[in-house]
Design a protein around this motif. Structure first.
Motif, PDB file in Angstrom:
ATOM      1  N   TYR A 149       0.777  -1.229  -0.122  1.00 55.29           N
ATOM      2  CA  TYR A 149      -0.201   0.033  -0.053  1.00 55.29           C
ATOM      3  C   TYR A 149       0.785   1.296  -0.173  1.00 55.29           C
ATOM      4  O   TYR A 149       0.670   2.124  -0.690  1.00 55.29           O
ATOM      5  N   GLN A 153       0.743   4.371  -2.833  1.00 57.17           N
ATOM      6  CA  GLN A 153      -0.270   5.250  -2.266  1.00 57.17           C
ATOM      7  C   GLN A 153       0.257   6.642  -1.620  1.00 57.17           C
ATOM      8  O   GLN A 153      -0.270   7.432  -1.794  1.00 57.17           O
ATOM      9  N   ARG A 183       0.476   2.251  -9.377  1.00 55.19           N
ATOM     10  CA  ARG A 183      -0.457   3.674  -9.370  1.00 55.19           C
ATOM     11  C   ARG A 183      -1.109   3.968 -10.372  1.00 55.19           C
ATOM     12  O   ARG A 183      -0.444   4.489 -11.333  1.00 55.19           O
ATOM     13  N   ILE A 208      -6.915   0.700  -3.232  1.00 50.78           N
ATOM     14  CA  ILE A 208      -5.746   1.261  -3.817  1.00 50.78           C
ATOM     15  C   ILE A 208      -6.321   1.836  -4.997  1.00 50.78           C
ATOM     16  O   ILE A 208      -7.343   1.618  -5.533  1.00 50.78           O
ATOM     17  N   THR A 209      -5.465   2.691  -5.794  1.00 53.70           N
ATOM     18  CA  THR A 209      -5.517   3.250  -6.974  1.00 53.70           C
ATOM     19  C   THR A 209      -4.596   2.454  -7.915  1.00 53.70           C
ATOM     20  O   THR A 209      -3.572   2.721  -7.788  1.00 53.70           O
TER      21      THR A 209
END
Length: 529
Positions: A149, A153, A183, A208-209
Motif C-alpha cells: 500500500y 499510495q 499507481r 488502492i488506485t
C-alpha cells in the motif's frame, strides 16, 4: 511467536521479498547519439504489451537462445529489434527501477530510494522486502503495508505521474499485472488474507488506485480461473504463470487495453541463488511468454496485432563463493558511532542508521553532531568499497575505498554527456567513476549515466546520508541483511548491475536513448501516435 505471526512472515517472504530487485561487457559500448532520432508516430495504435523479466541479462539470454531454451524471446528478437545494453536506474533494485520505468524519472523525482531506506519523518526503516533473518526481527505487518500500500499510495511522489495516470488523463486504458509499482486512477479493493486481517492492524480490504485492469497475486486477479496460481507453494501468485495467465485472459476476452505491463518475477530468484550464468529462470520466463503469445492463435498474429516489449529491470553480478571474502560488514567500519538496531525503534542515543540494498547502502547521520565527512573517512578504510558519495552544499562529493582521490559535481554547466545532460565537474573523476572528457563532452565507461543516476539517489529523500557501493564480487552486510554467496546480487552503479537487454517487436521505433528512464515517454508516443 504466535502462529499467525509465523504465517504472516511466510506471506511477507512470498509477496514482499519478491520485490527485491545484472551483466554486461564494457567492450561493447553503444553510441547513444545513434538512437536519438525522433520517434515515428505509430499510425496503427496497436496495443503495447510490456513484459518485464526480473534480472534478465544479455549474455545468459543469448546463451538460452543458442541452446533452444528461449524460443519465444528468440522469435520476437528475430522479428524485431534488439538492444543488449539499456541503462537501469539507481539503486539497481527492482522497486526503484520500476518506479523509474513507470514515472520516467530518477529517484530524485519519484522519491523511492531503494528496497530498504530510513524515513526521518517517521523515524523508522522502510522495508519493501527482506531476507529470512531480517524477517525475524522486523514487523512483518508493517512490511506488508509498506510494500503493498504505502509504496504506491504514499511514498511514490504524487507530483510525479505514472504512465497509468497519464494514459487515464488522455482517455486511454492500461493494465498492471503483478507489477510492483502500479499507481493509477481507478480504485480497486485488494482482498487481504484472513490470517493478516486477524491482527486487527490491516483491514479486510485495502483500497488502492491502479489502472483500469489490475491484478496483484493473491490480492487481486483478472482471470477467475487463475486462483490455482495463487496457492502458498506458488508464492501466493507472485509467479510467472499467474502473470502470463492474466495477460492471456485479457487477450482472449478481447479486453486488452492500450498498454499492458506484466511482471515475470521468478528469474530474479534463480539468479540470486545460482548466479548470473544460470538459464533456468530465463527458460521459465520464456515458457510464460509463450502462453501470452499463444493467446493470439499464432506468434505471427501476435506480432502483427500488438507491439511487444520484453526487457530486464536490473542486472546482477556474481558474488564470490567464500563468505568471508565476499561480504563487507558495515557495522565494524562505523563502530565509532552508536548504530541503531534493526529490531528496536530508533533511540535518542543512536547516531547512525544503516540501510543496505545488497551491493549499495545508505548510511544516515541522524545525530546532528555527526559530520558526514567523518563518516566518509571511516568508510574509506575499506578497500572493497567502490563509490562513496555525500552531498556538499549544492555539489555531490565522490570518493572511494580504493584511494583518497575526490571529485565534485552538480547539474548545469558547460560539460554535456551523451544523453544531453549538462554538468559542472571539479577534480579528477576518471579514476573514480571512469569518466573521460574531450571537447567538453562527457563519455561514460563502466558506470553508465553515473552522474544523473547517483544524483537521483542523493536527492531521493530527506536526511543527511552517505551513499556507498561495493566493487563487483562483493556484497554489503549489516545486521541480519540477506546475502547471496556464490550467487548473484545487484544494487550498485557498476555496469555489471546496470545494463539490461531490450527486445522490441511490432514497431520500428525505439526509445530516445537506451535508458529505462526514457521508456515511459516512448510508450506514450506509441499509444498516442
Amino acid at each position: 511467536m504466535k502462529i499467525n505471526n509465523k504465517i504472516a512472515i511466510l506471506l511477507m517472504l512470498s509477496l514482499s521479498l519478491l520485490i527485491i530487485g545484472c551483466r554486461a561487457d564494457s567492450s561493447r559500448q553503444i553510441d547513444q547519439q545513434s538512437v536519438k532520432s525522433p520517434i515515428t508516430a505509430n499510425q496503427n495504435a496497436k496495443p503495447v504489451i510490456f513484459i518485464l523479466v526480473d534480472s534478465l541479462m544479455d549474455k545468459p539470454l543469448q546463451d538460452a537462445i543458442q541452446e533452444g531454451r528461449a524460443p519465444a524471446m528468440q522469435y520476437l528478437l528475430k522479428n524485431g529489434q534488439y538492444f543488449p545494453q539499456v541503462v537501469s536506474s539507481f539503486p539497481t533494485m527492482s522497486v526503484t527501477v520500476d518506479s523509474t520505468l513507470l514515472t520516467g524519472t530518477y529517484a530524485d523525482q519519484h522519491h523511492v530510494p531503494g528496497l530498504v531506506w530510513y524515513s526521518g519523518k517517521e523515524k523508522r526503516m522502510i522495508f519493501y522486502g527482506n531476507g529470512a533473518k531480517e524477517a525475524l526481527k522486523i514487523d512483518q505487518l508493517q512490511v506488508f503495508k509498506d510494500a503493498i500500500y504505502q509504496l504506491n499510495q504514499v511514498q511514490l511522489n504524487k507530483k510525479t505521474k505514472t504512465i497509468h495516470e497519464e494514459l487515464a488523463d488522455k482517455g486511454k486504458e492500461s493494465a498492471s499485472i503483478n507489477a510492483i509499482v502500479y499507481r493509477g486512477k481507478t480504485e480497486h479493493a485488494l482482498k487481504v488474507p484472513r490470517f493478516i486481517t486477524s491482527s486487527n492492524r490491516v483491514p479486510e480490504q485495502l483500497i488502492i488506485t491502479g489502472p483500469k485492469w489490475f491484478s496483484y497475486a493473491a490480492l487481486a486477479q483478472l482471470d477467475p480461473k487463475n486462483s490455482w496460481n495463487t496457492l502458498l507453494w506458488k508464492k501466493y501468485g507472485m509467479n510467472n504463470e499467474f502473470s502470463a495467465q492474466d495477460t492471456a485472459f485479457l487477450i482472449n476476452q478481447k479486453k486488452l487495453p492500450n498498454v499492458t505491463i506484466a511482471y515475470f518475477p521468478e528469474n530474479d530468484h534463480s539468479v540470486h541463488k545460482k548466479g548470473p550464468t544460470q538459464l533456468d529462470g530465463i527458460e521459465k520466463a520464456d515458457q510464460a511468454l509463450q502462453v501470452v503469445l499463444n493467446a493470439y492463435g499464432s506468434w505471427e498474429q501476435a506480432v502483427k496485432n500488438a507491439i511487444w516489449i520484453v526487457m530486464g529491470d536490473s542486472a546482477q553480478s556474481a558474488v564470490y563463493e567464500d563468505r568471508q571474502a565476499a561480504t563487507v560488514e558495515m557495522k565494524p567500519l562505523l563502530n565509532d558511532y552508536h548504530i541503531a538496531k534493526l529490531n528496536q525503534p530508533v533511540r535518542t542515543e543512536d547516531q547512525i542508521v544503516i540501510s543496505t540494498n545488497e551491493r549499495m547502502a545508505y548510511v544516515y547521520a541522524i545525530d546532528a553532531k555527526v559530520e558526514l565527512s567523518d563518516v566518509v573517512k571511516l568508510l574509506q578504510n575499506e578497500d572493497k568499497l567502490d563509490i562513496i558519495a555525500m552531498k556538499d552544499d549544492k555539489n555531490i562529493r565522490v570518493t572511494s575505498g580504493k584511494n583518497g582521490n575526490t571529485f565534485s559535481y552538480r547539474p548545469g554547466g558547460n560539460l554535456s554527456d551523451e544523453y544531453g545532460q549538462s554538468w559542472t565537474l571539479s577534480g579528477e573523476p576518471g579514476g573514480l567513476v571512469d569518466i573521460t572528457i574531450n571537447n567538453n563532452r562527457i563519455k561514460y565507461g563502466i558506470y553508465p549515466d553515473v552522474l544523473a543516476r547517483l544524483y537521483g539517489a542523493m536527492h531521493s529523500h530527506e536526511g543527511r546520508y552517505v551513499v556507498v557501493t561495493v566493487q563487483p564480487g562483493y556484497e554489503l552486510v549489516s545486521e541480519s541483511s540477506p546475502t547471496h554467496i556464490g550467487g548473484g546480487a545487484h544494487g550498485s552503479l557498476h555496469e555489471k548491475d546496470s545494463l539490461v537487454p531490450l527486445i522490441i517487436s511490432g514497431t520500428n521505433t525505439r526509445p530516445k536513448t537506451l535508458r529505462i528512464v526514457d521508456i515511459k515517454d516512448w510508450i506514450l508516443q506509441l499509444v498516442n501516435g
